[in-house]
Structure formats: structure tokens, C-alpha cells
Design an enzyme around this catalytic site. Structure first.
Site, PDB file in Angstrom:
ATOM      1  N   ARG A  60       0.245  -1.067   0.243  1.00 57.36           N
ATOM      2  CA  ARG A  60       0.039   0.009   0.319  1.00 57.36           C
ATOM      3  C   ARG A  60       0.768   1.353  -0.038  1.00 57.36           C
ATOM      4  O   ARG A  60       1.841   1.000   0.574  1.00 57.36           O
ATOM      5  CB  ARG A  60      -1.127   0.316   1.203  1.00 57.36           C
ATOM      6  CG  ARG A  60      -2.684  -0.548   1.014  1.00 57.36           C
ATOM      7  CD  ARG A  60      -3.007  -0.972   2.151  1.00 57.36           C
ATOM      8  NE  ARG A  60      -3.030  -1.208   2.959  1.00 57.36           N
ATOM      9  CZ  ARG A  60      -1.869  -0.765   4.889  1.00 57.36           C
ATOM     10  NH1 ARG A  60      -2.147   0.758   4.428  1.00 57.36           N
ATOM     11  NH2 ARG A  60      -1.167  -1.640   5.160  1.00 57.36           N
ATOM     12  N   LYS A 202      -8.847  -2.052   0.948  1.00 62.48           N
ATOM     13  CA  LYS A 202      -8.934  -1.822   1.800  1.00 62.48           C
ATOM     14  C   LYS A 202      -9.977  -0.054   1.603  1.00 62.48           C
ATOM     15  O   LYS A 202      -9.822   0.528   2.900  1.00 62.48           O
ATOM     16  CB  LYS A 202      -6.832  -1.213   2.417  1.00 62.48           C
ATOM     17  CG  LYS A 202      -6.570  -2.330   2.554  1.00 62.48           C
ATOM     18  CD  LYS A 202      -6.985  -3.368   4.223  1.00 62.48           C
ATOM     19  CE  LYS A 202      -6.148  -3.306   5.183  1.00 62.48           C
ATOM     20  NZ  LYS A 202      -5.865  -4.918   5.661  1.00 62.48           N
ATOM     21  N   HIS A 221     -10.565  -3.627  12.430  1.00 67.51           N
ATOM     22  CA  HIS A 221      -9.608  -4.780  10.997  1.00 67.51           C
ATOM     23  C   HIS A 221      -9.123  -5.507  12.413  1.00 67.51           C
ATOM     24  O   HIS A 221      -8.226  -6.368  13.015  1.00 67.51           O
ATOM     25  CB  HIS A 221      -8.341  -3.356  11.366  1.00 67.51           C
ATOM     26  CG  HIS A 221      -7.223  -3.553  10.626  1.00 67.51           C
ATOM     27  ND1 HIS A 221      -5.966  -3.712  10.545  1.00 67.51           N
ATOM     28  CD2 HIS A 221      -7.185  -4.663  10.028  1.00 67.51           C
ATOM     29  CE1 HIS A 221      -4.522  -3.424   9.416  1.00 67.51           C
ATOM     30  NE2 HIS A 221      -5.378  -4.315   8.966  1.00 67.51           N
ATOM     31  N   SER A 239      -0.774  -4.786   9.975  1.00 70.18           N
ATOM     32  CA  SER A 239      -0.072  -5.467   9.342  1.00 70.18           C
ATOM     33  C   SER A 239       1.105  -7.144   9.927  1.00 70.18           C
ATOM     34  O   SER A 239       1.538  -5.960   9.944  1.00 70.18           O
ATOM     35  CB  SER A 239      -0.133  -4.655   7.813  1.00 70.18           C
ATOM     36  OG  SER A 239       0.765  -5.713   6.787  1.00 70.18           O
ATOM     37  N   LYS A 243      -3.350 -12.309  11.575  1.00 66.50           N
ATOM     38  CA  LYS A 243      -4.697 -12.358  11.508  1.00 66.50           C
ATOM     39  C   LYS A 243      -4.784 -13.130  10.504  1.00 66.50           C
ATOM     40  O   LYS A 243      -5.474 -14.408  11.012  1.00 66.50           O
ATOM     41  CB  LYS A 243      -5.433 -10.827  11.167  1.00 66.50           C
ATOM     42  CG  LYS A 243      -4.990 -10.086  12.140  1.00 66.50           C
ATOM     43  CD  LYS A 243      -5.842  -7.905  11.325  1.00 66.50           C
ATOM     44  CE  LYS A 243      -5.609  -7.724   9.992  1.00 66.50           C
ATOM     45  NZ  LYS A 243      -3.691  -7.431   9.948  1.00 66.50           N
ATOM     46  N   THR A 244      -4.255 -12.730   9.109  1.00 68.07           N
ATOM     47  CA  THR A 244      -5.173 -13.821   7.903  1.00 68.07           C
ATOM     48  C   THR A 244      -4.306 -15.734   8.799  1.00 68.07           C
ATOM     49  O   THR A 244      -5.282 -16.224   8.950  1.00 68.07           O
ATOM     50  CB  THR A 244      -3.928 -13.266   6.964  1.00 68.07           C
ATOM     51  OG1 THR A 244      -4.906 -12.749   6.931  1.00 68.07           O
ATOM     52  CG2 THR A 244      -4.429 -14.823   6.102  1.00 68.07           C
ATOM     53  N   ASP A 258      -9.470 -10.670   7.888  1.00 68.92           N
ATOM     54  CA  ASP A 258      -9.058  -9.178   7.760  1.00 68.92           C
ATOM     55  C   ASP A 258      -9.915  -8.196   8.475  1.00 68.92           C
ATOM     56  O   ASP A 258      -9.452  -6.735   9.125  1.00 68.92           O
ATOM     57  CB  ASP A 258      -8.618  -8.492   6.828  1.00 68.92           C
ATOM     58  CG  ASP A 258      -7.319  -7.687   6.547  1.00 68.92           C
ATOM     59  OD1 ASP A 258      -6.387  -7.537   7.380  1.00 68.92           O
ATOM     60  OD2 ASP A 258      -7.317  -6.586   5.742  1.00 68.92           O
ATOM     61  N   ARG A 324       1.431 -11.817  -2.123  1.00 72.99           N
ATOM     62  CA  ARG A 324       0.107 -12.056  -1.486  1.00 72.99           C
ATOM     63  C   ARG A 324      -0.767 -13.041  -2.085  1.00 72.99           C
ATOM     64  O   ARG A 324      -0.368 -13.388  -3.096  1.00 72.99           O
ATOM     65  CB  ARG A 324      -0.382 -10.928  -1.785  1.00 72.99           C
ATOM     66  CG  ARG A 324       0.324 -10.006  -0.667  1.00 72.99           C
ATOM     67  CD  ARG A 324      -0.915 -10.216   0.699  1.00 72.99           C
ATOM     68  NE  ARG A 324      -0.242  -8.967   1.797  1.00 72.99           N
ATOM     69  CZ  ARG A 324      -0.625  -8.424   2.633  1.00 72.99           C
ATOM     70  NH1 ARG A 324      -2.157  -9.408   2.908  1.00 72.99           N
ATOM     71  NH2 ARG A 324      -0.359  -7.565   3.585  1.00 72.99           N
TER      72      ARG A 324
HETATM   73  N1  LIG Z   1       3.897 -17.027  16.160  1.00 76.30           N
HETATM   74  C1  LIG Z   1       3.344 -16.617  14.505  1.00 76.30           C
HETATM   75  N2  LIG Z   1       1.969 -16.475  14.389  1.00 76.30           N
HETATM   76  C2  LIG Z   1       1.174 -15.341  13.413  1.00 76.30           C
HETATM   77  N3  LIG Z   1       2.293 -15.007  12.673  1.00 76.30           N
HETATM   78  C3  LIG Z   1       3.638 -15.236  12.685  1.00 76.30           C
HETATM   79  C4  LIG Z   1       3.403 -16.083  13.815  1.00 76.30           C
HETATM   80  N4  LIG Z   1       5.228 -15.724  13.703  1.00 76.30           N
HETATM   81  C5  LIG Z   1       5.832 -16.052  12.120  1.00 76.30           C
HETATM   82  N5  LIG Z   1       4.608 -15.464  11.668  1.00 76.30           N
HETATM   83  C6  LIG Z   1       4.735 -14.725   9.848  1.00 76.30           C
HETATM   84  O1  LIG Z   1       4.259 -13.924  10.252  1.00 76.30           O
HETATM   85  C7  LIG Z   1       3.307 -13.292   9.547  1.00 76.30           C
HETATM   86  C8  LIG Z   1       1.410 -13.106   9.504  1.00 76.30           C
HETATM   87  O2  LIG Z   1       1.259 -12.517   8.290  1.00 76.30           O
HETATM   88  P1  LIG Z   1      -0.418 -12.265   8.327  1.00 76.30           P
HETATM   89  O3  LIG Z   1      -0.889 -13.771   8.831  1.00 76.30           O
HETATM   90  O4  LIG Z   1      -0.409 -12.394   6.759  1.00 76.30           O
HETATM   91  O5  LIG Z   1      -0.728 -11.075   9.569  1.00 76.30           O
HETATM   92  P2  LIG Z   1      -1.609  -9.814   9.056  1.00 76.30           P
HETATM   93  O6  LIG Z   1      -2.787 -10.811   8.132  1.00 76.30           O
HETATM   94  O7  LIG Z   1      -2.781  -9.496  10.698  1.00 76.30           O
HETATM   95  O8  LIG Z   1      -1.245  -8.801   8.403  1.00 76.30           O
HETATM   96  C9  LIG Z   1       2.999 -14.661   8.020  1.00 76.30           C
HETATM   97  O9  LIG Z   1       4.026 -14.809   6.915  1.00 76.30           O
HETATM   98  C10 LIG Z   1       3.029 -15.496   9.275  1.00 76.30           C
HETATM   99  O10 LIG Z   1       3.999 -16.640   8.562  1.00 76.30           O
HETATM  100  C1  LIG Z   2      -4.044  -6.352   2.547  1.00 76.38           C
HETATM  101  C2  LIG Z   2      -3.193  -5.368   3.270  1.00 76.38           C
HETATM  102  O1  LIG Z   2      -3.348  -6.170   5.155  1.00 76.38           O
HETATM  103  P1  LIG Z   2      -3.138  -7.379   5.731  1.00 76.38           P
HETATM  104  O2  LIG Z   2      -1.529  -6.988   5.416  1.00 76.38           O
HETATM  105  O3  LIG Z   2      -3.347  -6.736   7.797  1.00 76.38           O
HETATM  106  O4  LIG Z   2      -3.362  -8.580   5.479  1.00 76.38           O
HETATM  107  C3  LIG Z   2      -2.406  -4.291   3.804  1.00 76.38           C
HETATM  108  O5  LIG Z   2      -2.406  -3.696   4.236  1.00 76.38           O
HETATM  109  O6  LIG Z   2      -2.436  -3.960   2.635  1.00 76.38           O
HETATM  110 MN   LIG Z   3      -4.052 -10.531   6.705  1.00 74.79          MN
END
Ligand SMILES: Nc1ncnc2c1ncn2[C@@H]1O[C@H](COP(=O)(O)OP(=O)(O)O)[C@@H](O)[C@H]1O
Ligand SMILES: C=C(OP(=O)(O)O)C(=O)O
Ligand SMILES: [Mn+2]
Length: 534
Positions: A60, A202, A221, A239, A243-244, A258, A324
Site C-alpha cells: 500500500r 482497503k 481491523h 499488518s 490475523k490471516t 481482515d 500475496r
Molecule cells: N507466531 C506467529 N503468529 C502468526 N504469524 C507468524 C508467527 N510467526 C511468524 N509468522 C508469520 O508472520 C506473518 C503474519 O502475517 P499475516 O497472517 O498475513 O498477518 P496479517 O493478516 O495480520 O497482516 C505470516 O507470514 C506468518 O507466517
Molecule cells: C491487505 C493488507 O492487510 P494485511 O497486511 O493486514 O493483511 C494491507 O495492509 O495492504
Molecule cells: Mn491479513
């Protein structure tokens, strides 16, 4: 053979958009994938995912986002460095040039979609794209109307998304050639100069975050899922905090990864798809997400692929750290069909603490919950925003400042009411570093985080023995079955205890400094819930 569906009665001409372009209305996944490939916008992987590149912008462009400041927003939007104002005159120029650009296109792709799965609270959004894969992306990410709803669809908000548009700072009031401009009066969002598809989803999030508080709905969020006991949990986090990753769990029903709303009757997803980070995706710790990469209909951004064998290399970050994957929610085997669940019984606040100071889990009082919600601490991890190349401590209020148009106290008050009404338990979870700060220690094992979350969510953790954290005052479990006891006390994981104490004090100072801006907006109890300076 033209893959054309019915043109809605309310077409582009009714919106003041004149173009001779061939318009593809509401194409479904297969024709959009075919069109993307035939237009050489992307290639298929050996298992059928569409693989695309976004070029320069792989995350972003937070600094290029603007909200038009006019009678609608002057009093309702919290303008600041992350919510920059744009004048109505600059927006008018931008709109004129966007409409002119639309007029010159040969082909356009339009989707009519919903933001929000709960019918009473959703917003109708029309997205106009020049790229077929962007149209596929947003169709995958948002909630898809039934076919029979399309003919009579009248959009409330419209997004025009033109990656090839070059904004001009002088004429448009932008910062660069990239612009994301939101106009709440005209209900129009203009996105130009970036191919990072996440901007579109977003933007819809920002619309709902603006609208829903008026109806008493708490927009969040967060990810959300439902446990075997039928109780929902939400996972707030910026981010990269997990979460995901953490919401996709075979033992729990996924609601969304998200963006959600907390109404009187439900926690509901704003979206109909997920947008997962693909970098170093580990099939063992993230099997459900990994499986989506092998399916037709998934869109992979900036994942490196061998052009001959069409095999994917998730470890290769040469195109982006923020690689992504976008896929419809039902690609996760155990996902909610209605895209919603009962109001949350547990609230998790995820933080990726690069200082390695916070414990892997802590129980918060309602006042501490408000304190941490308004603080929104994490360490931004490389990639999702331009210019962030290594983890860096950051405070982003409501765990989502860039997406929250209103003052944080609006969202804070909603959360306070929701937590009090429902008697929910709130937990702070550090998915960041342990054994030392970033560079010395290592990331918390996903397995440990999942075990701690499961104990919190099935209710068993409440029976554990707790100690008060000496720096932050929240309650930290001393022992949890199935989890290495040592990691529960972050200080014990550091070789140099003095170094831990110094870092902890440094972090406390940063919390205190950051919270000063909210002190007048909260009651005494929340101010008391702050960590204390040495
Ligand atoms: N203990 C943990 N809990 C969650 N994610 C972790 C952890 N350790 C490493 N990671 C990594 O961190 C990243 C978390 O990203 P994501 O789940 O996409 O976060 P968000 O959705 O909040 O942006 C992933 O690449 C995941 O593999
Ligand atoms: C899509 C997004 O969300 P997140 O990284 O929290 O998954 C972003 O921040 O561009
Ligand atoms: Mn996410």
C-alpha cells in the site's frame, strides 16, 4: 464468444461516465482468468492459480492516500498525517482526468459487489477497472451478490481504479504520481498509479469504517472465527501480526481474515475473500492457506514462478517481500457459509513486538483493553507499506489508523460498550520476537501461539496461575499445558537480563509518550491502566 452478462439498468452513463470502451459487466472467475491470460496480464501456475506482477508498488502507498475535506468531512474525519486532506478543487481536477482516461480506454471491467455480509449493514460498491486481474481480485475479495440481484443494482460508492493513471501533484494535490483519493460527498474513490490490488479492498474498508459507527456498529481491523463451542473470537492486529495466519485454523470455523463489523446480533465479515501473505509460506504450519495456492481462482501477486515448469517458489522475495494470495473465503475448508458468527466472546489483540519485551499472551482488564486498543502497538514488518524494509516499532491507533477516518475515540467508545455488554475476555498476544529483540532473538513459533490461543479461547487458560507483568501490569500465565514454560516469561528468554530491563523501560516510555494524545479522551481507569514510568 463474448463472455458478457446483463448490463444493469443503472449503467455507467447514469453515473456521468462517458466511454466507448467495451465494458465487461460482472464477469465470473473463469472468464476473468481467461481474459487476464489472453491480455498477458498474468500466467497460470501448474496448478491453475493466476500469477501476476504489480511492478513498482508491491504494498500500500499509505503516504499517497487522501480524503477530500469539505462540509461532509471537515467535522467528521480526523485529519492528520495519515489521513491527509485533499481540496475539493484538486479532487475535481483528478476526477475530470480520471473520466477523460476512462473515455479513452478500449476495454473496461466492472463489478457490482457488497462490502459487508450482514444485509442490513452492507454497502453497495461498483468497481471499475482497466485490468482484468484487478477486477478478478476485487470480485474475489468482496461479497458477491446473487446473479439475480445484479440487474437492479444501484451502487452507493464507486471506485475507479486506473493503475496506468499518472497523478500530477500540482494539478491534483497528490504527493506523487500515485494517488488514492476518497470523496465521501460524491461517494467516489479514485485509485491511480499503483497496481497493488490491496488498495481497492482497503478503500472499501475505509468506507465502512466511516459509515458504520453512525449505526452503532463497531468496524474492526481484525480476523474472526468460531470455535467448536460455537463462540466467536476476533483478532485485532496491524499488518503482519498474524490475523490471516492465525484465523485459518482447522479446529475453528473461519469468518474472515481482515475486516469485520460487530453489530448487536453478529460479527460479520466485510469481505468474501482473503488476502494472505505468501512469503515463506510453510505448508506444515499453514496447511489451509498453502492449499489455496494450488487452486484455479486464486490470484498470486509477485510470487516467483518458473516460466517453463510453472512451479512456484514461495521463498523467493526477489519481486517483493509482501507477496500475496487472494482467494474466495470458501477455499478455506472450514469457513462460515454466511460469512458471519455470533457476537465475539473473546477479543485478541495481536502485536508483533520487535523489541522482544511483551509476553506471548496476557489477560487484559477492560481498561487495559482500551489502553492497548487506542495505543495499537506493533512492529511493522517489511513489505506491506512502501519504505518499510525492516521491522520498526510503531503505534497505529485502533490497530488500523490508515483505515480509520474518524477520531479513535469513536471506535474506542464503541469497543468499550461492546466489551462491557457482552462480558468478553480480552487477551494481548505477542506474535513477534522472543529470546531477544529482532536481530538477536527469533519470531515466536506459530505452534506456540496457536496453543496459547486455543487455551485462551476454549476457556481453560482462565484457570491457570497468573503473575502480574512488572512493566505493563497485565496478567501473564505462569504455566500452560503443551507450551514451553520458559517462553511465557520473556525476560527469562533473554541471555542478558539487564538488556531486557532496559528494552522494557524503553518500550514503556514509548507507550507513555504515544498515549499522551488520548489522555483527555478516556476516563481515569484507562489512564490508570497505562504502564508506569520507572
Ligand atoms: N507466531 C506467529 N503468529 C502468526 N504469524 C507468524 C508467527 N510467526 C511468524 N509468522 C508469520 O508472520 C506473518 C503474519 O502475517 P499475516 O497472517 O498475513 O498477518 P496479517 O493478516 O495480520 O497482516 C505470516 O507470514 C506468518 O507466517
Ligand atoms: C491487505 C493488507 O492487510 P494485511 O497486511 O493486514 O493483511 C494491507 O495492509 O495492504
Ligand atoms: Mn491479513
Amino acid at each position: 464468444m463474448a463472455a458478457q452478462s446483463t448490463v444493469p439498468a443503472h449503467d455507467l452513463s447514469q453515473q456521468g461516465i462517458a466511454t466507448n470502451a467495451e465494458i465487461h459487466w460482472n464477469l465470473t472467475t473463469a472468464p476473468l482468468v481467461e481474459t487476464s491470460v489472453s491480455r498477458e496480464e498474468g500466467l497460470l501456475s501448474k496448478d491453475g492459480a493466476l500469477v501476476v506482477e504489480t511492478g513498482k508498488h508491491t504494498g500500500r502507498s499509505a503516504k499517497d492516500k487522501f480524503t477530500v475535506k469539505d462540509d461532509t468531512t471537515a467535522e467528521t474525519v480526523w485529519f492528520n498525517d495519515g489521513n491527509k486532506p485533499m481540496s475539493p478543487e484538486h479532487f475535481a481536477n483528478l476526477k475530470e482526468d480520471f473520466l477523460a482516461a476512462l473515455g479513452e480506454k478500449e476495454t473496461l471491467f466492472v463489478q457490482d459487489l457488497y462490502g459487508g455480509s450482514q444485509p442490513e449493514h452492507r454497502v453497495k460498491v461498483r468497481v471499475i477497472n482497466e485490468l482484468a486481474w484487478h477486477n478478478l481480485f476485487i470480485r474475489t475479495l468482496l461479497c458477491r451478490p446473487e446473479r439475480e440481484e445484479l440487474a437492479g443494482f444501484v451502487p452507493e460508492f464507486t471506485i475507479i481504479d486506473l493503475p496506468t493513471f499518472q497523478a500530477d501533484p500540482e494539478r491534483h494535490g497528490s504527493r506523487s504520481e500515485t494517488v488514492v483519493a476518497v470523496n465521501f460527498t460524491e461517494k467516489l474513490i479514485l485509485i491511480g498509479g499503483t497496481r497493488y490490488a490491496g488498495e481497492m479492498k482497503k478503500s472499501v474498508f475505509g468506507v465502512l469504517n466511516y459509515k458504520l459507527p453512525e449505526a452503532g456498529i463497531m468496524p474492526m481491523h481484525c480476523s474472526a472465527n468460531i470455535g467448536p463451542n460455537g463462540k466467536s473470537a476476533v483478532f485485532f492486529g496491524l499488518s503482519g501480526t498474524g490475523k490471516t495466519t492465525l484465523s485459518a485454523d482447522a479446529s475453528r470455523t473461519l469468518i474472515g481474515d481482515d475486516e469485520h463489523g460487530w453489530s448487536d446480533t453478529a460479527v460479520f465479515n466485510f469481505e468474501g475473500g482473503c488476502y494472505a501473505k505468501m512469503i515463506r509460506l510453510d505448508p506444515e504450519s499453514e496447511p489451509e492457506i498453502y492449499a489455496t495456492t494450488k487452486r484455479f481462482g486464486t490470484v498470486l501477486e509477485n510470487v516467483v514462478m518458473d516460466p517453463e515448469t510453472r512451479t512456484l517458489d514461495f521463498d523467493d522475495n526477489s519481486k517483493a517481500e509482501n507477496t500475496r494470495g487472494a482467494y474466495p473465503i470458501d477455499f478455506i475448508p472450514n469457513s462460515s457459509e454466511e460469512n458471519l458468527g455470533p457476537p465475539p466472546s473473546n477479543v485478541i489483540m495481536l502485536t508483533a513486538d520487535a523489541f522482544g519485551v511483551l509476553p506471548p499472551i496476557a489477560k487484559l482488564t477492560p481498561e487495559q483493553a482500551m489502553y492497548h486498543f487506542l495505543s495499537g502497538y506493533t512492529a511493522k514488518v517489511a513489505g506491506t507499506e512502501i519504505g518499510v524494509t525492516e521491522p520498526q516499532a510503531t503505534f497505529s491507533t485502533c490497530f488500523g489508523a490508515p483505515f480509520m477516518p474518524r477520531h479513535p475515540s469513536v471506535y474506542g467508545d464503541l469497543l468499550k460498550t461492546r466489551i462491557a455488554e457482552a462480558g468478553v475476555d480480552v487477551w494481548l498476544v505477542n506474535t513477534g520476537w522472543t529470546g531477544g529483540p529482532h536481530g538477536v532473538g527469533h519470531r515466536m513459533p506459530i505452534k506456540a501461539t496457536r496453543a496459547l490461543l486455543n487455551a485462551a479461547l476454549d476457556g481453560s487458560l482462565k484457570d491457570a496461575e497468573f503473575r502480574a507483568d512488572p512493566n505493563f501490569g497485565f496478567q501473564v500465565p505462569v504455566e500452560v499445558p503443551g507450551v514451553d514454560t520458559a517462553i511465557l516469561d520473556p525476560r527469562s528468554t533473554w541471555d542478558d537480563k539487564d538488556a531486557y530491563d532496559r528494552k522494557a523501560r524503553e518500550l514503556v516510555e514509548r507507550f507513555i509518550e504515544n498515549f499522551a494524545q488520548f489522555a483527555d479522551h478516556v476516563d481515569e481507569g484507562v489512564r490508570e491502566a497505562a504502564p508506569k514510568a520507572a
